[in-house]
Motif scaffolding. Structure first.
Motif, PDB file in Angstrom:
ATOM      1  N   ASP A 201       0.863  -1.182   0.000  1.00  0.00           N
ATOM      2  CA  ASP A 201       0.000   0.000   0.000  1.00  0.00           C
ATOM      3  C   ASP A 201       0.899   1.231   0.000  1.00  0.00           C
ATOM      4  OD1 ASP A 201      -1.889   1.961   0.351  1.00  0.00           O
ATOM      5  OD2 ASP A 201      -2.843   1.043   2.102  1.00  0.00           O
ATOM      6  N   VAL A 202       0.829   2.016  -1.061  1.00  0.00           N
ATOM      7  CA  VAL A 202       1.713   3.179  -1.190  1.00  0.00           C
ATOM      8  C   VAL A 202       1.174   4.408  -0.454  1.00  0.00           C
ATOM      9  CG1 VAL A 202       2.604   2.358  -3.396  1.00  0.00           C
ATOM     10  CG2 VAL A 202       0.671   3.964  -3.361  1.00  0.00           C
ATOM     11  N   THR A 203       0.014   4.289   0.174  1.00  0.00           N
ATOM     12  CA  THR A 203      -0.579   5.407   0.894  1.00  0.00           C
ATOM     13  C   THR A 203       0.384   5.928   1.960  1.00  0.00           C
ATOM     14  OG1 THR A 203      -2.751   4.407   0.573  1.00  0.00           O
ATOM     15  CG2 THR A 203      -2.594   6.160   2.220  1.00  0.00           C
ATOM     16  N   HIS A 204       0.469   7.230   2.077  1.00  0.00           N
ATOM     17  CA  HIS A 204       1.272   7.955   3.071  1.00  0.00           C
ATOM     18  C   HIS A 204       2.766   7.995   2.758  1.00  0.00           C
ATOM     19  CE1 HIS A 204      -1.710   9.170   6.005  1.00  0.00           C
ATOM     20  NE2 HIS A 204      -2.223   7.955   6.052  1.00  0.00           N
ATOM     21  N   LEU A 205       3.234   7.317   1.722  1.00  0.00           N
ATOM     22  CA  LEU A 205       4.643   7.441   1.369  1.00  0.00           C
ATOM     23  C   LEU A 205       4.937   8.863   0.868  1.00  0.00           C
ATOM     24  CD1 LEU A 205       5.278   4.101  -0.557  1.00  0.00           C
ATOM     25  CD2 LEU A 205       6.310   4.755   1.639  1.00  0.00           C
ATOM     26  N   THR A 206       6.132   9.335   1.137  1.00  0.00           N
ATOM     27  CA  THR A 206       6.570  10.603   0.556  1.00  0.00           C
ATOM     28  C   THR A 206       6.810  10.408  -0.940  1.00  0.00           C
ATOM     29  OG1 THR A 206       8.898  10.098   0.906  1.00  0.00           O
ATOM     30  CG2 THR A 206       7.727  11.216   2.721  1.00  0.00           C
ATOM     31  N   ASP A 207       7.020  11.504  -1.661  1.00  0.00           N
ATOM     32  CA  ASP A 207       7.321  11.372  -3.087  1.00  0.00           C
ATOM     33  C   ASP A 207       8.596  10.556  -3.291  1.00  0.00           C
ATOM     34  OD1 ASP A 207       5.090  12.892  -3.540  1.00  0.00           O
ATOM     35  OD2 ASP A 207       6.177  14.715  -4.105  1.00  0.00           O
ATOM     36  N   LYS A 208       9.588  10.806  -2.460  1.00  0.00           N
ATOM     37  CA  LYS A 208      10.838  10.044  -2.558  1.00  0.00           C
ATOM     38  C   LYS A 208      10.592   8.577  -2.235  1.00  0.00           C
ATOM     39  CE  LYS A 208      15.557   9.802  -0.708  1.00  0.00           C
ATOM     40  NZ  LYS A 208      16.524  10.368   0.269  1.00  0.00           N
TER      41      LYS A 208
END
Length: 358
Positions: A201-208
């Motif tokens: 789940d990519v939710t809440h990851l920063t752009d980096k």
């Protein structure tokens, strides 16, 4: 129409908010008002319960474990050690298991179980009131995994998806409000998730962190509760480029009903949804942006995050409780969406994703 909601913090509410989710939303609100509870901002304003999920024909959810580790002096609340955070996630698992024992819920961990559960909910000869709500277990923020061997422990009790980040700096990845990416432990975590066939789940990851995760992780991905940065400029939202990269990987994006993610300038825990015109239709604007960008309705769905540390005071003002998700049939039709499109958004996109992932 059947609905899948890919993000509900049910056990957190049951344990930390002391909400008996076997009661209706109305009963939960009344109890909190009668007790004059003021410890949480959303007291008396909850929107989720098991009876109201059934009422709304929401028969399958992605339900979370959630426990942050925070350093002393951090602006974010949380536990002061991974062991304490792990213990909280185990209390949450125990609640889900109790719901299974009571026949209120049923855990879905593989394709055979998924298909059987869908068949049960599509059987109209059986009343929804007697059907268990299915749940797929997800971990929001990986801080509670004391070390990598705990991932295997969690997989054994049915954990099938992980979002490595949450708000602030984390042990495995930096999250919303920060700019760093994955930690060394986070990169090891993603490799092991790949080995186990888990969903990222990519939710809440920063752009980096998003860029690093998609480069490293080769398995299935989704964004369980995300909206569009083009409409509401904030790091918490997905850019058009990120949306297209998720779509290229066969991912699905769950639209969130947190008002601050629906209207530019809305301030968490401060603004009034009515003053900002935050109706249920605002979410359709975000879905429509993604559909126009991708040319189809195959990558948007529900990931409401209702009762995710907010209630009616930070939800669309024309939504009373989660059963109102059925009203999106009319909202989408008004926008020109066909019945096939609506089926995709209500449940088929998540169902196809899970079939492909498993």
């Amino acid at each position: 129409m059947f609905i899948i909601d890919a993000h509900l913090d049910m056990a957190m509410n049951a344990i930390e908010w002391n909400r008996d989710y076997t009661c209706s939303v109305q009963e939960l609100r009344e109890r909190e008002v009668e007790k004059h509870l003021t410890d949480k901002r959303d007291r008396g304003k909850g929107t989720v319960s098991l009876p109201d999920l059934r009422k709304g024909n929401i028969g399958l959810v992605v339900a979370t474990q959630l426990a942050r580790v925070t350093q002393r002096g951090s602006a974010f609340d949380g536990w002061y050690s991974p062991a304490q955070a792990w213990a909280m996630t185990q209390a949450q698992v125990a609640w889900y298991q109790a719901m299974v024992d009571l026949g209120e819920m049923t855990q879905i961990t593989n394709l055979t179980q998924l298909q059987a559960h869908m068949a049960l909910w599509q059987d109209t000869s059986i009343a929804n009131e007697s059907k268990p709500v299915g749940f797929i277990l997800s971990l929001e923020g990986a801080d509670s995994l004391i070390h990598l061997s705990y991932l295997e422990k969690a997989y054994a009790y049915g954990l099938r998806a992980i979002g490595p980040a949450w708000y602030g700096s984390g042990r495995y990845a930096s999250g919303t409000g920060t700019t760093d990416g994955l930690t060394a432990a986070g990169r090891d975590l993603l490799r092991e998730m790949d080995f186990l066939g888990m969903i990222l789940d990519v939710t809440h990851l920063t752009d980096k962190g998003f860029d690093e995760a998609l480069e490293l992780f080769k398995g299935p991905i989704w964004a369980s509760h995300h909206n569009c940065r083009a409409l509401v400029p904030h790091q918490r939202q997905l850019t058009d480029e990120q949306i297209l990269r998720i779509v290229e990987r066969g991912g699905v994006i769950g639209g969130a009903l947190d008002a601050w993610m629906l209207a530019p300038g809305f301030l968490q825990r401060q603004s009034d949804p009515k003053a900002f015109g935050v109706t249920m239709a605002k979410l359709v604007d975000h879905w429509d942006h993604i559909c126009q960008l991708t040319g189809n309705s195959l990558h948007v769905a529900f990931g409401t995050d209702l009762d995710g540390m907010f209630g009616r005071e930070q939800s669309p003002y024309d939504l009373d409780n989660i059963s109102d998700l059925q009203l999106y049939q009319n909202v989408l039709q008004t926008k020109g969406y066909t019945n096939k499109d609506i089926e995709n958004i209500f449940y088929k996109n998540w169902f196809r994703h899970l079939n492909a992932s498993w």
